[in-house]
Structure formats: C-alpha cells, structure tokens
Design a protein around this motif. Structure first.
Motif, mmCIF file in Angstrom:
data_model
loop_
_atom_site.group_PDB
_atom_site.id
_atom_site.type_symbol
_atom_site.label_atom_id
_atom_site.label_comp_id
_atom_site.label_asym_id
_atom_site.label_seq_id
_atom_site.Cartn_x
_atom_site.Cartn_y
_atom_site.Cartn_z
ATOM 1 N N GLN A 228 29.204 24.043 27.161
ATOM 2 C CA GLN A 228 30.065 25.205 26.910
ATOM 3 C C GLN A 228 29.271 26.358 26.315
ATOM 4 O O GLN A 228 29.478 27.521 26.679
ATOM 5 C CB GLN A 228 31.195 24.798 25.974
ATOM 6 N N HIS A 230 26.128 27.128 26.745
ATOM 7 C CA HIS A 230 25.216 27.768 27.689
ATOM 8 C C HIS A 230 25.828 27.975 29.074
ATOM 9 O O HIS A 230 25.132 28.394 30.000
ATOM 10 C CB HIS A 230 23.935 26.942 27.817
ATOM 11 N N ASP A 231 27.131 27.694 29.188
ATOM 12 C CA ASP A 231 27.870 27.937 30.426
ATOM 13 C C ASP A 231 27.241 27.216 31.620
ATOM 14 O O ASP A 231 27.034 27.810 32.689
ATOM 15 C CB ASP A 231 27.940 29.451 30.708
#
Length: 314
Positions: A228, A230-231
């Motif tokens: 989440q 670092h996507d």
C-alpha cells in the motif's frame, strides 16, 4: 417396530468395552493397501483373521466399512470417518511405547519438543547434532508446532518444551526464556535479476513477483503495508499462498520470486548462499524466539534440553 437409533454414547461404550487396538491396525492397513491379502501380510496375520477382525468391527458399528470387489477392497464413508481416529490412536500408542521404553532404558529420559518453523531455523538448525553428541542418553522427540496455536502442545499434554516466538500470555506454571532476536527480511534466489543490483528502487519491487504467506501472518501483514505504501499492483502477487518453508525455498530457487520471511526461517538458506537477503531498509522487528517450558521442570531431560538451548539462563 422400528430399530432404536444408534447413539454416540452407545458407540463410545462399545469402543471402550469391545474394540481392540488390532481392530484399528487392521482398519488402517486395509484402507492403505486395498487388499485383504496384502493387509494380512503387513500385520502378520492370516487372511481369515483379518477378515474376522473387520467383521467384528462392522458388527460393533452396525455398518459396512469396506466395499468388496474383484480388485480388492475400498473404504466406505463410515470407514473414512473412523480412519483419522484410528491413526491418532495408533500414533499415541507408538509415542507412549517409546516414552515408556526410554524411561526404562535411559537414565536421562525423554523430552518432547514442539517447534515453530522460525524456531527450527533459528534455534535448532545446526545445533541438534551437537546436543545429541553431548547428551547421548537424552532422547528428543521433535514435532512441528501449529502455526495457528503454537502452545497447543501444552494444553493437550503432548509437549514438554515449546520452541517458539515470545507468546502474549504464558500459561500458568510455565516460563519463557528468550534466545534469539529476529526480524522480517526480503529474500530471493541467487539467480534473481534483483540480486545483482546495488540500489533497488521500490518501483522495481512492484514489478517483481512476490510469494505470499497466509493471511493474518506477520509476514503477510508487512507485505500488505509495503504494497500500500509503494502502490504495488495486484499483478505483483503470486496466487500461491503458503506457510511451508521448504516449498517457499524451492520456489525462490527455481523461479524469480521475492518473499518476506522471518530471518530465523531463512538462516539455513542464507548459509548456503543459494538464497540472498536484499538489504532494502524494509526489515521489520519481530518478537524474540525462545523456549516455553515448565518453571519447575520435573524431568532431567527437560532441564538438560532447556539449559543447552538457553545457555543455562533459565
């Protein structure tokens, strides 16, 4: 007049008064081998004797346990229900026989040890051989602890010592002795493309493929936090979820995967240099590993094992 219903209480009474251990033995062997002839050879009985034992058990249960056909026999649904119980009964007999024989033959006695995968890698790996050499009269029966309930060996009376991570609550009459600091690390196989890179950006990790631990584990929670933050896309996840270190190691060695694991689990892998730790500044601390054992050990073997692996700190 209708037949009275066969109740669980009636069956329990029949088992305790009429069932014999050899009934369980024949049941398991016949289900395993699928042949009266092969089962009779395996249990060192005549074929009529095996058939008689099956008939006795079927009469006791008032149900058929095996379908007979030209190729042999196969278990009915009732037999399949009974098989796990039979296996547990025979396993308990084996453990009890081993314990009693050991008490009679060895002055030091026996210690039953249950260990988590992290404790196996971090505390026991590389040290058991030395323990066996130094204490040849102490017998150790080692099993793997449940990942969900690591202290279950205490509640069900099957373990004298639990090698595990520091528990939230220690059962009354027991103590925890810390032995090893631990943390979550990121690892990959030595042939992974990222293994040769000096500086690795979070975006590159999002383009890699990750092995995932079971939902609810600390390793999985840490991965979800990093993902989440670092996507990382969903495509970065391998759809095989596991909690079996041996299979994780195999996949890391044969495929280009990354994984988050406790360093204690990975220690034997890292020692071979086939698995590498990626120093990315993303490690996370874990609770210490150690031993949970009785505050007042009753057997010399328990104290010997605990003193050896804790350095006599208990």
């Amino acid at each position: 007049m209708s037949q009275p219903t066969l109740t669980a209480s009636t069956l329990l009474n029949r088992f305790t008064t009429k069932a014999k251990f050899r009934h369980m033995l024949v049941l398991t062997k016949l289900a395993e081998l699928g042949s009266m002839r092969r089962a009779s050879l395996a249990v060192n009985m005549t074929q009529p004797a095996v058939s008689q034992l099956v008939s006795e058990l079927e009469k006791l249960l008032e149900t058929e346990l095996f379908f007979r056909h030209a190729r042999g026999v196969e278990p009915t649904e009732a037999a399949k229900d009974l098989l796990p119980i039979a296996h547990r009964v025979l396993a308990a007999l084996g453990e009890g026989s081993e314990a009693i024989a050991n008490r009679l033959q060895h002055q030091q006695g026996l210690v039953r040890v249950s260990a988590s995968p992290a404790a196996i890698g971090g505390l026991l790996s590389g040290r058991l051989a030395d323990f066996a050499k130094r204490f040849p009269d102490t017998q150790v029966v080692l099993t793997e602890a449940s990942a969900i309930a690591p202290l279950s060996g205490i509640t069900n009376g099957t373990a004298d010592i639990i090698c595990t991570r520091q528990p939230e609550v220690i059962p009354k009459g027991w103590q925890f002795q810390a032995c090893l600091e631990d943390q979550l690390i990121i690892v990959c196989g030595a042939s992974h493309p990222l293994a040769a890179q000096v500086a690795i950006k979070p975006e590159a990790l999002g383009q890699a493929k990750w092995l995932l631990n079971r939902v609810g584990s600390v390793a999985r929670d840490h991965f979800e936090t990093l993902s989440q933050r670092h996507d990382w896309p969903l495509s970065a996840r391998c759809l095989i979820t596991m909690h079996i270190p041996e299979l994780s190691r195999e996949m890391l060695l044969t495929q280009d995967y990354l994984a988050i694991v406790p360093k204690s689990v990975a220690l034997p892998w890292l020692a071979s240099s086939e698995i590498l730790e990626l120093d990315l500044g993303m490690a996370a601390p874990l609770k210490q590993l150690g031993l949970v054992y009785p505050a007042d050990p009753k057997g010399k073997a328990i104290k010997t094992f605990a003193d050896y692996f804790t350095g006599g700190k208990g």
